[in-house]
Structure formats: structure tokens, C-alpha cells
Write a protein that holds these residues in place. Structure first.
Motif, PDB file in Angstrom:
ATOM      1  N   PHE A 116       0.681  -1.242   0.065  1.00  0.00           N
ATOM      2  CA  PHE A 116      -0.082   0.089   0.110  1.00  0.00           C
ATOM      3  C   PHE A 116       0.945   1.250  -0.021  1.00  0.00           C
ATOM      4  CE2 PHE A 116      -3.358  -2.840   1.723  1.00  0.00           C
ATOM      5  CZ  PHE A 116      -4.273  -2.617   0.863  1.00  0.00           C
ATOM      6  N   TRP A 117       2.031   1.297   0.636  1.00  0.00           N
ATOM      7  CA  TRP A 117       2.951   2.269   0.559  1.00  0.00           C
ATOM      8  C   TRP A 117       3.482   2.434  -0.633  1.00  0.00           C
ATOM      9  CZ3 TRP A 117       7.427   2.932   4.746  1.00  0.00           C
ATOM     10  CH2 TRP A 117       8.108   4.008   4.488  1.00  0.00           C
ATOM     11  N   GLN A 118       3.720   1.553  -1.516  1.00  0.00           N
ATOM     12  CA  GLN A 118       4.471   1.756  -2.824  1.00  0.00           C
ATOM     13  C   GLN A 118       3.164   2.267  -3.658  1.00  0.00           C
ATOM     14  OE1 GLN A 118       7.540   1.738  -3.338  1.00  0.00           O
ATOM     15  NE2 GLN A 118       7.662   1.874  -5.656  1.00  0.00           N
ATOM     16  N   ILE A 119       1.955   1.843  -3.544  1.00  0.00           N
ATOM     17  CA  ILE A 119       0.916   2.259  -4.255  1.00  0.00           C
ATOM     18  C   ILE A 119       0.511   3.837  -4.218  1.00  0.00           C
ATOM     19  CG2 ILE A 119      -1.654   2.074  -4.819  1.00  0.00           C
ATOM     20  CD1 ILE A 119      -1.255  -0.855  -4.122  1.00  0.00           C
ATOM     21  N   GLY A 120       0.757   4.131  -2.747  1.00  0.00           N
ATOM     22  CA  GLY A 120       0.649   5.284  -2.535  1.00  0.00           C
ATOM     23  C   GLY A 120       1.774   6.330  -3.180  1.00  0.00           C
ATOM     24  N   HIS A 121       2.968   5.827  -3.216  1.00  0.00           N
ATOM     25  CA  HIS A 121       4.027   6.491  -3.780  1.00  0.00           C
ATOM     26  C   HIS A 121       3.718   6.710  -5.218  1.00  0.00           C
ATOM     27  CE1 HIS A 121       7.796   7.493  -5.464  1.00  0.00           C
ATOM     28  NE2 HIS A 121       7.778   6.359  -6.156  1.00  0.00           N
ATOM     29  N   ILE A 122       3.172   5.743  -6.092  1.00  0.00           N
ATOM     30  CA  ILE A 122       2.902   5.837  -7.371  1.00  0.00           C
ATOM     31  C   ILE A 122       1.741   6.846  -7.485  1.00  0.00           C
ATOM     32  CG2 ILE A 122       2.266   4.644  -9.435  1.00  0.00           C
ATOM     33  CD1 ILE A 122       3.445   2.305  -8.061  1.00  0.00           C
ATOM     34  N   TYR A 123       0.742   6.825  -6.691  1.00  0.00           N
ATOM     35  CA  TYR A 123      -0.188   7.552  -6.866  1.00  0.00           C
ATOM     36  C   TYR A 123      -0.355   9.085  -6.536  1.00  0.00           C
ATOM     37  CZ  TYR A 123      -5.175   8.974  -6.940  1.00  0.00           C
ATOM     38  OH  TYR A 123      -6.395   9.521  -7.057  1.00  0.00           O
ATOM     39  N   PHE A 124       0.376   9.385  -5.187  1.00  0.00           N
ATOM     40  CA  PHE A 124       0.391  10.656  -4.661  1.00  0.00           C
ATOM     41  C   PHE A 124       1.929  11.302  -4.873  1.00  0.00           C
ATOM     42  CE2 PHE A 124      -2.452   8.561  -1.831  1.00  0.00           C
ATOM     43  CZ  PHE A 124      -3.432   9.492  -2.037  1.00  0.00           C
ATOM     44  N   GLY A 125       3.006  10.586  -5.377  1.00  0.00           N
ATOM     45  CA  GLY A 125       4.116  11.051  -5.594  1.00  0.00           C
ATOM     46  C   GLY A 125       5.333  11.077  -4.630  1.00  0.00           C
ATOM     47  N   GLU A 126       6.439  11.611  -4.841  1.00  0.00           N
ATOM     48  CA  GLU A 126       7.436  11.439  -3.949  1.00  0.00           C
ATOM     49  C   GLU A 126       7.388  12.339  -2.840  1.00  0.00           C
ATOM     50  OE1 GLU A 126      11.463  10.004  -3.128  1.00  0.00           O
ATOM     51  OE2 GLU A 126      10.232   9.590  -4.691  1.00  0.00           O
ATOM     52  N   LEU A 127       6.760  13.480  -2.839  1.00  0.00           N
ATOM     53  CA  LEU A 127       6.697  14.470  -1.636  1.00  0.00           C
ATOM     54  C   LEU A 127       5.900  13.659  -0.499  1.00  0.00           C
ATOM     55  CD1 LEU A 127       7.583  17.275  -0.635  1.00  0.00           C
ATOM     56  CD2 LEU A 127       5.483  18.084  -1.599  1.00  0.00           C
ATOM     57  N   SER A 156      12.623  20.076   7.659  1.00  0.00           N
ATOM     58  CA  SER A 156      12.977  21.450   6.832  1.00  0.00           C
ATOM     59  C   SER A 156      13.266  21.612   5.654  1.00  0.00           C
ATOM     60  CB  SER A 156      13.999  22.290   7.861  1.00  0.00           C
ATOM     61  OG  SER A 156      15.162  21.646   7.625  1.00  0.00           O
ATOM     62  N   GLN A 157      14.008  20.711   5.056  1.00  0.00           N
ATOM     63  CA  GLN A 157      14.283  20.192   3.780  1.00  0.00           C
ATOM     64  C   GLN A 157      13.516  19.706   2.644  1.00  0.00           C
ATOM     65  OE1 GLN A 157      17.988  18.059   4.403  1.00  0.00           O
ATOM     66  NE2 GLN A 157      19.238  20.105   5.013  1.00  0.00           N
ATOM     67  N   LEU A 158      12.201  19.175   3.418  1.00  0.00           N
ATOM     68  CA  LEU A 158      11.183  18.527   2.811  1.00  0.00           C
ATOM     69  C   LEU A 158      11.794  17.512   1.953  1.00  0.00           C
ATOM     70  CD1 LEU A 158       9.403  21.592   0.865  1.00  0.00           C
ATOM     71  CD2 LEU A 158       8.804  20.589   2.899  1.00  0.00           C
ATOM     72  N   ASP A 159      12.503  16.852   2.838  1.00  0.00           N
ATOM     73  CA  ASP A 159      13.239  15.432   2.383  1.00  0.00           C
ATOM     74  C   ASP A 159      12.302  14.236   3.140  1.00  0.00           C
ATOM     75  OD1 ASP A 159      14.736  13.187   1.638  1.00  0.00           O
ATOM     76  OD2 ASP A 159      16.698  14.103   2.267  1.00  0.00           O
TER      77      ASP A 159
END
Length: 246
Positions: free
Chosen positions: A17-28, A208-211
Motif C-alpha cells: 500500500f505504501w508503494q501504491i501511495g508513492h505511485i499515486y501521490f508522488g515523492e513528496l 525543513s528540507q522537505l526530504d
């Protein structure tokens, strides 16, 4: 075997689900799971992370040792002596109702930015939990069992080792486990807000670096350490110390 299977199944679903969320919502929002895990493993060889982890663990150790000793002692005294109970109960109620974030703000004003603030917050946030565990341990001792032991003229030493201590420990030890688990969360929050070093400060820098990858990797790293502590050290210790129940 069945428990292990469901554990891995649960973790597999979580990371899927994490990886699906990454694909759907993006890196940020959610970083790539493989990049996050790789960074998490790399922390084991990162000198800066190890130094900050060591500092965080030192603060946890000092805060925990202080609160476990003092709160347990006062809890036992309050459970044994009514005057102490009446005096401490209002103070413990206030401490229990005060949010940890409020203690952090006050501690920053009193102790500044550093170890004192973090250790103080650990102490005051965990004191009520450990205190109440020790207090309940004393209060719930079976008085009829004590009377029976007195009727057989059993020595105080034997009563303490075979009646008082096992019963009190069945309440005190769970409160210690809870305190140990919460101490890790509290120290990270305190360092995040009030310190320029420690694991919490690394989390603040990454934020603070949005990393997002760094943030998630740090969170995974810290949660993994806590799980290892509980599974490898605390649970076997609990089983060994509570072997008298069998």
C-alpha cells in the motif's frame, strides 16, 4: 509458524500500500519504498546518525533510570501510607493531565536547549504511569493472604519474597514496559522541538528540507530499533521474571 506467516503477510500488505501511495501521490507525500529501505539500512554505517543515536539513547537511559527509581519508590510509599497517597494523588493527576508538548515548552524556558530539557520531559511525562503501576501493585495485595501468612507466623522476609514482591511486580513491570516504549517517542518529540542534536534533530532537519525519504527512513529506523529492543530484550526478560506465574 502461523504467527510468522501472518506477520510477514501484514508487513507485505503495508509496504504494498505504501508503494501504491508513492505511485499515486508522488515523492513528496510518500517516497519510494525501496529507496527508503536502502537509506534506512545505510544509517547503520552513517557516523552522524550513530553519534546522534548514541546521544538520544543516553538521554533515554538517564531519564528512564531516574523516573523508574523515583516513581516506583513514591508509588510504593503512597500505596502503603495514606498520608503520602493523599499528598501525591493531586500532583500525579496534574502531571497526568498535562500534555507532553506543554512540558517541553516549560522545560525550554527553565533549562534551555539541551539535555536537561529532554531528560526533564521524559521524567515528568512518565512519572504518573510508573507511579500508578507501583501504587496499584501495593493497593491490590490480598489482605486475607497476608493475614493467613501472619497466622502461620511466616517471617517478613518470606512474605516479602513470596507474596508482596511477586504481586507488586505483576503491576510494576508492565508499567515499566509502557514507560520504556513511550520514552522513545517522548525523547524524539522533545529533541525535535528543543534540541539541535539527537535523532529528533535529524528528523527536524529532514522536515525543513522537505526530504520525505529521509523522514520516512528515520522513522523506520527508530521504530525498528524499538521493536528489536522489545522482542530481543524486554519480552524474554518479562517471561523470565514472571516465571513464578507458571
Amino acid at each position: 509458524m502461523k504467527k510468522i506467516f501472518y506477520t510477514f503477510l501484514s508487513l507485505g500488505l503495508f509496504f504494498s500500500f505504501w508503494q501504491i501511495g508513492h505511485i499515486y501521490f508522488g515523492e513528496l507525500v510518500l517516497p519510494d519504498i525501496f529507496a527508503t529501505l536502502k537509506m534506512c539500512v545505510s544509517f547503520l554505517q552513517d557516523k552522524e546518525v550513530i553519534e546522534n543515536l548514541t546521544l538520544t539513547l543516553q538521554r533515554v537511559f538517564i531519564g528512564l533510570c531516574s523516573v523508574l527509581l523515583v516513581a516506583t519508590l513514591f508509588g510504593v510509599l503512597a500505596g502503603s501510607i495514606k498520608t503520602i497517597e493523599y499528598m501525591l494523588t493531586p500532583i500525579v493527576t496534574i502531571m497526568l493531565g498535562m500534555p507532553s508538548i506543554a512540558w517541553i515548552v516549560l522545560a525550554m524556558m527553565w533549562f534551555g536547549m539541551g539535555d536537561g530539557t529532554v531528560v526533564f520531559v521524559i521524567f515528568v511525562a512518565l512519572f504518573p504511569i510508573v507511579f500508578l503501576g507501583a501504587f496499584q501493585g501495593v493497593q491490590t495485595i490480598d489482605k486475607k493472604l497476608i493475614s493467613m501468612a501472619d497466622s502461620f507466623e511466616i517471617s517478613f522476609k518470606n512474605k516479602f519474597l513470596n507474596i508482596y514482591l511477586p504481586h507488586m511486580f505483576s503491576y510494576i513491570f508492565p508499567s515499566w514496559l509502557t514507560a520504556i516504549g513511550l520514552s522513545w517517542k517522548i525523547v524524539i518529540m522533545a529533541e525535535l522541538i528543543s534540541s539541535d542534536d539527537g535523532m529528533g534533530s535529524l528528523l527536524a532537519i529532514a522536515r525543513s528540507q522537505l526530504d520525505t525519504t529521509m523522514v520516512m527512513a528515520l522513522l523506520l529506523f527508530m521504530v525498528s530499533l524499538l521493536i528489536v529492543l522489545e522482542r530481543v530484550f524486554l519480552e524474554p526478560l518479562k517471561k523470565r521474571l514472571e516465571s513464578w506465574r507458571v
